[in-house]
Design a protein around this motif. Structure first.
Motif, PDB file in Angstrom:
ATOM      1  N   THR A 184     -27.714 -36.749  23.453  1.00 19.80           N
ATOM      2  CA  THR A 184     -27.128 -38.094  23.367  1.00 19.80           C
ATOM      3  C   THR A 184     -26.461 -38.547  24.657  1.00 19.80           C
ATOM      4  O   THR A 184     -26.472 -39.716  25.008  1.00 19.80           O
ATOM      5  N   ARG A 185     -25.786 -37.625  25.378  1.00 17.90           N
ATOM      6  CA  ARG A 185     -25.047 -37.959  26.610  1.00 17.90           C
ATOM      7  C   ARG A 185     -23.931 -38.960  26.361  1.00 17.90           C
ATOM      8  O   ARG A 185     -23.578 -39.751  27.211  1.00 17.90           O
ATOM      9  N   ASP A 193     -23.025 -33.574  25.662  1.00 25.90           N
ATOM     10  CA  ASP A 193     -24.470 -33.469  25.878  1.00 25.90           C
ATOM     11  C   ASP A 193     -25.312 -33.821  24.653  1.00 25.90           C
ATOM     12  O   ASP A 193     -26.488 -34.124  24.782  1.00 25.90           O
ATOM     13  N   GLY A 194     -24.711 -33.756  23.462  1.00 22.90           N
ATOM     14  CA  GLY A 194     -25.491 -34.081  22.282  1.00 22.90           C
ATOM     15  C   GLY A 194     -24.783 -33.664  21.018  1.00 22.90           C
ATOM     16  O   GLY A 194     -23.575 -33.421  21.009  1.00 22.90           O
ATOM     17  N   LYS A 195     -25.544 -33.587  19.941  1.00 19.45           N
ATOM     18  CA  LYS A 195     -24.981 -33.130  18.664  1.00 19.45           C
ATOM     19  C   LYS A 195     -25.943 -32.147  18.009  1.00 19.45           C
ATOM     20  O   LYS A 195     -27.156 -32.166  18.262  1.00 19.45           O
ATOM     21  N   VAL A 196     -25.373 -31.274  17.170  1.00 19.33           N
ATOM     22  CA  VAL A 196     -26.159 -30.275  16.458  1.00 19.33           C
ATOM     23  C   VAL A 196     -25.902 -30.413  14.969  1.00 19.33           C
ATOM     24  O   VAL A 196     -24.738 -30.427  14.534  1.00 19.33           O
ATOM     25  N   ASP A 197     -26.978 -30.519  14.199  1.00 16.41           N
ATOM     26  CA  ASP A 197     -26.893 -30.515  12.738  1.00 16.41           C
ATOM     27  C   ASP A 197     -27.260 -29.117  12.237  1.00 16.41           C
ATOM     28  O   ASP A 197     -28.382 -28.657  12.441  1.00 16.41           O
ATOM     29  N   PHE A 198     -26.299 -28.448  11.617  1.00 11.82           N
ATOM     30  CA  PHE A 198     -26.547 -27.128  11.040  1.00 11.82           C
ATOM     31  C   PHE A 198     -26.745 -27.254   9.534  1.00 11.82           C
ATOM     32  O   PHE A 198     -25.984 -27.959   8.857  1.00 11.82           O
ATOM     33  N   GLN A 199     -27.749 -26.567   9.003  1.00 11.32           N
ATOM     34  CA  GLN A 199     -27.949 -26.463   7.562  1.00 11.32           C
ATOM     35  C   GLN A 199     -27.306 -25.148   7.110  1.00 11.32           C
ATOM     36  O   GLN A 199     -27.854 -24.073   7.316  1.00 11.32           O
ATOM     37  N   LEU A 200     -26.133 -25.253   6.493  1.00 10.99           N
ATOM     38  CA  LEU A 200     -25.349 -24.089   6.111  1.00 10.99           C
ATOM     39  C   LEU A 200     -25.272 -23.978   4.591  1.00 10.99           C
ATOM     40  O   LEU A 200     -25.619 -24.932   3.872  1.00 10.99           O
ATOM     41  N   PRO A 201     -24.822 -22.837   4.057  1.00 10.17           N
ATOM     42  CA  PRO A 201     -24.857 -22.603   2.600  1.00 10.17           C
ATOM     43  C   PRO A 201     -24.190 -23.689   1.766  1.00 10.17           C
ATOM     44  O   PRO A 201     -24.655 -24.003   0.668  1.00 10.17           O
TER      45      PRO A 201
END
Length: 332
Positions: free
Chosen positions: A26-27, A32-40
């Motif tokens: 994204t800057r 620098d960006g974003k992270v989508d985590f798939q968690l329990p």
């Protein structure tokens, strides 16, 4: 570079844990960006900053960034164990290229360690960032015109053997820090990144070799009046905190760094200091020619900046930033 580091980290995280993560560049807001985590217990979204390596001097800046953003995640190719420990103390999420991760949110707590990056190819030794090469790179950083002078002059000014120069220049070209312009002219590329690499390498490879010993003042009052000491011209200079104090009038030194070509006995005689392994006067061999200093008392701002950043002390880092903004930035 950022995407390659992130993709490697997420691939290894998936490989070892089954956790899926998706990175979006994204800057925005200097990140620098974003992270989508798939968690329990559902999806968690983190804003991410990506670095190749993380060093002590960067921690105060990282901590400040983490306070500004909810669910901040530091992603790096390499994060050393002592840095990880400090990040966990501050509850700052991190992910390294091997897939090791720490994160803590209202719904999730995750801490995985012990994985190592599989390196298919061992990186070739690069002469530019050996102890000898760092002296030459310092010469180029402080006075770029030496880059296009005869190699004999470069070697003399850097204080290294002539046979090293060609290998060092080749090493800088291999890492994309030098470009050939025409048949004879060289130009530095990515000077800020070169400075950052020099700062890290100096602390690890050159500075330890320059250290000649620790000292202390013979009298308590001498420490308070340190700035009244008359240093021998052309031979002895303040670095680190005292140099930062003299340059900015912002810092009260606690550790006194000296770069010198004077002998041990001369130091004792001239400055009323005595050897002490636990002393707060740290003495290093001078490794440059006269023109590479700020004035007759303090070293070049680049070396002051380096010394201050590598302390990891927040006040020193603030002082370093002031020096960078006023004395270095315009030439980078």
């Amino acid at each position: 570079m950022e995407e390659k580091i992130v993709n490697t980290a997420l691939d290894n995280l998936r490989k070892y844990t089954g956790i899926e993560g998706n990175f979006t560049l994204t800057r925005e807001n200097r990140l620098d960006g974003k992270v989508d985590f798939q968690l329990p217990k559902g999806k968690e979204v983190f804003v991410a900053e990506v670095k190749r390596e993380v060093r002590n001097y960067q921690l105060p800046i990282i901590e400040n960034t983490a306070r500004q953003y909810k669910n901040f995640l530091l992603i790096a190719e390499t994060i050393f164990p002592n840095i990880k420990e400090e990040l966990r103390k501050q509850e700052i999420a991190y992910l390294d290229a091997a897939g090791n991760i720490f994160l803590k949110t209202a719904r999730h707590y995750l801490w995985i360690e012990g994985h190592k990056v599989e390196k298919a190819n061992i990186e070739k030794a690069n002469r530019a960032f050996t102890a000898t090469g760092l002296k030459v790179v310092y010469l180029f950083l402080t006075d770029e015109h030496y880059l296009n002078l005869p190699q004999r002059i470069i070697a003399e000014e850097a204080g290294v053997a002539l046979g090293n120069i060609n290998y060092i220049i080749r090493g800088l070209k291999e890492q994309k820090f030098l470009i050939q312009k025409g048949k004879k002219e060289l130009q530095i590329l990515h000077k800020k990144e070169l400075l950052e690499k020099w700062i890290m390498s100096f602390e690890e490879k050159l500075k330890p070799a320059l250290h000649t010993g620790n000292f202390r003042f013979t009298k308590t009052g001498d420490e308070k009046d340190w700035n009244q000491m008359t240093l021998k011209p052309h031979e002895t200079y303040w670095g680190g905190e005292p140099a930062g104090a003299l340059l900015t009038n912002y810092l009260q030194p606690e550790v006194f760094t000296i770069y010198t070509s004077e002998t041990r006995n001369d130091l004792i005689k001239n400055y009323r200091i005595v050897p002490d392994a636990k002393g707060n006067i740290q003495v290093y061999s001078k490794f440059w020619k006269e023109h590479d200093t700020k004035n007759k008392t303090i070293v070049n701002p680049i070396l002051i900046y380096t010394d201050l950043l590598n302390t990891g002390n927040s006040r020193c880092i603030e002082t370093a930033q002031m020096i960078y903004d006023k004395h270095i930035k315009q030439n980078i």
